[in-house]
Design an enzyme around this catalytic site. Structure first.
Site, PDB file in Angstrom:
ATOM      1  N   LYS A 107       0.812  -1.231   0.000  1.00  0.00           N
ATOM      2  CA  LYS A 107       0.000   0.000   0.000  1.00  0.00           C
ATOM      3  C   LYS A 107       0.840   1.273   0.000  1.00  0.00           C
ATOM      4  O   LYS A 107       0.470   2.291   0.584  1.00  0.00           O
ATOM      5  CB  LYS A 107      -0.997   0.034   1.185  1.00  0.00           C
ATOM      6  CG  LYS A 107      -1.931  -1.141   1.221  1.00  0.00           C
ATOM      7  CD  LYS A 107      -2.719  -1.263  -0.050  1.00  0.00           C
ATOM      8  CE  LYS A 107      -2.566  -2.636  -0.647  1.00  0.00           C
ATOM      9  NZ  LYS A 107      -3.035  -2.741  -2.027  1.00  0.00           N
ATOM     10  N   SER A 108       2.003   1.156  -0.619  1.00  0.00           N
ATOM     11  CA  SER A 108       2.885   2.324  -0.712  1.00  0.00           C
ATOM     12  C   SER A 108       3.084   2.778  -2.154  1.00  0.00           C
ATOM     13  O   SER A 108       3.969   3.587  -2.422  1.00  0.00           O
ATOM     14  CB  SER A 108       4.253   1.989  -0.088  1.00  0.00           C
ATOM     15  OG  SER A 108       4.101   1.642   1.262  1.00  0.00           O
TER      16      SER A 108
ATOM     17  N   THR B 260       2.857   0.307  -4.983  1.00  0.00           N
ATOM     18  CA  THR B 260       3.391  -0.813  -5.768  1.00  0.00           C
ATOM     19  C   THR B 260       2.836  -0.817  -7.197  1.00  0.00           C
ATOM     20  O   THR B 260       3.596  -0.947  -8.166  1.00  0.00           O
ATOM     21  CB  THR B 260       2.986  -2.152  -5.103  1.00  0.00           C
ATOM     22  OG1 THR B 260       3.087  -2.024  -3.691  1.00  0.00           O
ATOM     23  CG2 THR B 260       3.832  -3.301  -5.605  1.00  0.00           C
ATOM     24  N   THR B 261       1.525  -0.693  -7.294  1.00  0.00           N
ATOM     25  CA  THR B 261       0.851  -0.789  -8.600  1.00  0.00           C
ATOM     26  C   THR B 261       1.340   0.336  -9.523  1.00  0.00           C
ATOM     27  O   THR B 261       1.603   0.118 -10.715  1.00  0.00           O
ATOM     28  CB  THR B 261      -0.678  -0.669  -8.395  1.00  0.00           C
ATOM     29  OG1 THR B 261      -1.056  -1.456  -7.256  1.00  0.00           O
ATOM     30  CG2 THR B 261      -1.444  -1.117  -9.603  1.00  0.00           C
TER      31      THR B 261
ATOM     32  N   HIS C  53       7.468  -7.683  -1.967  1.00  0.00           N
ATOM     33  CA  HIS C  53       7.362  -6.977  -0.681  1.00  0.00           C
ATOM     34  C   HIS C  53       8.345  -7.582   0.331  1.00  0.00           C
ATOM     35  O   HIS C  53       8.284  -7.276   1.511  1.00  0.00           O
ATOM     36  CB  HIS C  53       5.963  -7.139  -0.087  1.00  0.00           C
ATOM     37  CG  HIS C  53       4.850  -6.527  -0.888  1.00  0.00           C
ATOM     38  ND1 HIS C  53       4.887  -5.243  -1.375  1.00  0.00           N
ATOM     39  CD2 HIS C  53       3.625  -7.022  -1.240  1.00  0.00           C
ATOM     40  CE1 HIS C  53       3.748  -4.990  -2.012  1.00  0.00           C
ATOM     41  NE2 HIS C  53       2.974  -6.047  -1.948  1.00  0.00           N
TER      42      HIS C  53
ATOM     43  N   SER D  79      -4.614   3.407   3.792  1.00  0.00           N
ATOM     44  CA  SER D  79      -4.769   2.655   2.544  1.00  0.00           C
ATOM     45  C   SER D  79      -4.842   1.148   2.822  1.00  0.00           C
ATOM     46  O   SER D  79      -5.692   0.433   2.285  1.00  0.00           O
ATOM     47  CB  SER D  79      -3.591   2.971   1.612  1.00  0.00           C
ATOM     48  OG  SER D  79      -3.725   2.296   0.393  1.00  0.00           O
TER      49      SER D  79
ATOM     50  N   TYR E 112       6.464   8.019  -2.411  1.00  0.00           N
ATOM     51  CA  TYR E 112       5.196   8.186  -3.150  1.00  0.00           C
ATOM     52  C   TYR E 112       4.867   9.678  -3.308  1.00  0.00           C
ATOM     53  O   TYR E 112       4.512  10.143  -4.390  1.00  0.00           O
ATOM     54  CB  TYR E 112       4.093   7.466  -2.364  1.00  0.00           C
ATOM     55  CG  TYR E 112       2.700   7.509  -2.948  1.00  0.00           C
ATOM     56  CD1 TYR E 112       2.206   6.451  -3.706  1.00  0.00           C
ATOM     57  CD2 TYR E 112       1.853   8.585  -2.700  1.00  0.00           C
ATOM     58  CE1 TYR E 112       0.913   6.468  -4.212  1.00  0.00           C
ATOM     59  CE2 TYR E 112       0.559   8.610  -3.208  1.00  0.00           C
ATOM     60  CZ  TYR E 112       0.091   7.547  -3.955  1.00  0.00           C
ATOM     61  OH  TYR E 112      -1.186   7.579  -4.452  1.00  0.00           O
TER      62      TYR E 112
ATOM     63  N   GLY F  21      -5.832   7.449  -4.339  1.00  0.00           N
ATOM     64  CA  GLY F  21      -4.609   7.896  -5.024  1.00  0.00           C
ATOM     65  C   GLY F  21      -4.203   9.312  -4.642  1.00  0.00           C
ATOM     66  O   GLY F  21      -3.752  10.072  -5.499  1.00  0.00           O
TER      67      GLY F  21
HETATM   68  P1  A3P Z   1      -5.038   4.781  -1.537  1.00  0.00           P
HETATM   69  O1  A3P Z   1      -5.677   3.629  -0.830  1.00  0.00           O
HETATM   70  O2  A3P Z   1      -4.529   5.825  -0.570  1.00  0.00           O
HETATM   71  O3  A3P Z   1      -5.892   5.381  -2.584  1.00  0.00           O
HETATM   72  P2  A3P Z   1      -0.264  -0.597  -3.662  1.00  0.00           P
HETATM   73  O4  A3P Z   1      -0.212  -0.399  -5.134  1.00  0.00           O
HETATM   74  O5  A3P Z   1       1.083  -0.649  -3.006  1.00  0.00           O
HETATM   75  O6  A3P Z   1      -1.175  -1.686  -3.285  1.00  0.00           O
HETATM   76  O7  A3P Z   1      -0.864   0.759  -3.070  1.00  0.00           O
HETATM   77  C1  A3P Z   1      -2.187   1.125  -3.332  1.00  0.00           C
HETATM   78  C2  A3P Z   1      -2.291   2.626  -3.151  1.00  0.00           C
HETATM   79  O8  A3P Z   1      -1.729   3.281  -4.301  1.00  0.00           O
HETATM   80  C3  A3P Z   1      -3.744   3.073  -3.085  1.00  0.00           C
HETATM   81  O9  A3P Z   1      -3.740   4.243  -2.282  1.00  0.00           O
HETATM   82  C4  A3P Z   1      -4.029   3.357  -4.541  1.00  0.00           C
HETATM   83  O10 A3P Z   1      -5.156   4.167  -4.756  1.00  0.00           O
HETATM   84  C5  A3P Z   1      -2.742   4.036  -4.966  1.00  0.00           C
HETATM   85  N1  A3P Z   1      -2.515   3.954  -6.416  1.00  0.00           N
HETATM   86  C6  A3P Z   1      -2.791   2.940  -7.251  1.00  0.00           C
HETATM   87  N2  A3P Z   1      -2.470   3.247  -8.505  1.00  0.00           N
HETATM   88  C7  A3P Z   1      -1.957   4.501  -8.472  1.00  0.00           C
HETATM   89  C8  A3P Z   1      -1.463   5.394  -9.470  1.00  0.00           C
HETATM   90  N3  A3P Z   1      -1.442   5.034 -10.752  1.00  0.00           N
HETATM   91  N4  A3P Z   1      -1.028   6.602  -9.079  1.00  0.00           N
HETATM   92  C9  A3P Z   1      -1.054   6.966  -7.784  1.00  0.00           C
HETATM   93  N5  A3P Z   1      -1.537   6.185  -6.793  1.00  0.00           N
HETATM   94  C10 A3P Z   1      -1.970   4.958  -7.136  1.00  0.00           C
END
Ligand code: A3P
Length: 326
Positions: free
Chosen positions: A68-69, A71-72, A135, A165, A224, A294
């Site tokens: 939740k930092s 990754t995606t 991770h 998150s 981030y 996001g």
């Molecule tokens: P929030 O829950 O604060 O919205 P991970 O990818 O590590 O699982 O983290 C998910 C977090 O990254 C979520 O945060 C998600 O909304 C955000 N996120 C996913 N895709 C993103 C993108 N393209 N740009 C910025 N933030 C993104």
């Protein structure tokens, strides 16, 4: 328990019966394993498999995050940077596949069950780079990653936003799997003891932070919030670090802007694949779970003053003197 049990091996079933356990935010159990970190059983299978089978190559790119930092996002940005000459932006695989499908986790047991190596998922023969995510905390990372010349990009996030998150994500997971999630108050209590998947979070972040200070050519350490504030600067910096800098022709053509736009939260969240898709293993999260707000600073909408005080004290205690600030 869906994906929790799906890949469990007899070895890990037996192992976890001897380990300390605590409830994760979704009400299922985490187990304390190597170096005191907390894991879902399925990830213990994955970590053991990665340690035994994953062989990094010099031109690999390993993306590491605390859950939740970002990754995606990091996977999308790296994929778009590295493969920019293979696809026109309007035909990018990122438009029709979730970034987790394009950049596999080396610690997901699904990738080892049939063929023993996530490398077998490579489907871009014209690329010399292979990009993987994980991770796994620094002390447990497969040795070949540190011993080869592969590059690591680590992304961390303000712990307040990461906590909110993670809690939202686990509530969705619990609803999906019909388990009982913890309240935000209960979750905070866990976090203050370092209990979260792949936690303690501060140990995770500080492990890679210190390693990046020692070896800045090996590990690019990103936040981030910084990448959100100046995405173009960091896309350029990542490309340079990964050994594929943008040419002046590319810069003039607006390629950096295109990558930033393609990978933006607004663009990715609205893609059909991310609205309706689901990752492959049974019980895996829906793609939509990876896209919530996001934003930077969403914690202000959830944390009460006492909760904030508790987390701020924790951050002060754990990060002071490290040189890492949020
Ligand atoms: P929030 O829950 O604060 O919205 P991970 O990818 O590590 O699982 O983290 C998910 C977090 O990254 C979520 O945060 C998600 O909304 C955000 N996120 C996913 N895709 C993103 C993108 N393209 N740009 C910025 N933030 C993104």
């Amino acid at each position: 328990n869906g994906v929790q049990d799906y890949y469990l091996t007899d070895e890990v079933r037996q192992l976890i019966s001897t380990l300390p356990r605590e409830k994760d935010f979704d009400g299922t159990y985490l187990y304390q394993y190597q170096e005191g970190f907390w894991y879902r059983p399925t990830y213990i299978v994955g970590i053991l498999s990665a340690q035994r089978h994953f062989q990094a190559r010099d031109d690999d790119i390993i993306l590491i995050t605390y859950p939740k930092s970002g990754t995606t996002w990091l996977k999308a940005l790296t994929y778009a940077i590295v493969h920019r000459s293979h696809y026109a932006f309007e035909h990018s695989p990122l438009l029709t596949a979730n970034p987790h499908e394009l950049v596999p986790f080396i610690d997901h047991p699904a990738y080892y069950s049939e063929n023993h190596c996530p490398r077998n998922l490579e489907h871009l023969p014209n690329s010399t780079h292979s990009i993987f995510g994980t991770h796994i905390p620094y002390p447990s990372i497969p040795r070949s990653i540190m011993n080869s010349n592969c590059r690591i990009v680590y992304m961390c996030r303000n712990p307040l936003d990461q906590f909110i998150s993670y809690w939202h994500f686990m509530v969705k997971i619990a609803q999906d799997r019909e388990t009982e999630p913890l309240s935000l108050e209960e979750a905070l209590e866990r976090v203050s003891h370092g209990i979260q998947g792949f936690g303690p979070s501060w140990e995770h972040v500080l492990g890679y932070w210190r390693a990046s200070l020692e070896n800045p050519n090996k590990i690019l350490f990103l936040k981030y919030e910084d990448v959100m504030e100046d995405t173009l600067f960091y896309v350029k910096k990542m490309a340079e670090f990964l050994g594929c800098p943008f040419s002046s022709v590319e810069e003039n053509q607006g390629v950096i802007e295109e990558i930033s736009k393609l990978c933006s939260f607004e663009n990715m969240k609205d893609l059909e694949v991310n609205k309706t898709g689901r990752l492959v293993p049974p019980g895996a999260p829906k793609n939509s779970f990876f896209f919530r707000e996001g934003k930077v600073g969403d914690w202000t909408n959830y944390l009460t003053s006492p909760m904030l005080e508790c987390l701020k004290n924790l951050m002060e205690e754990k990060f002071s003197g490290s040189g890492l600030t949020f």
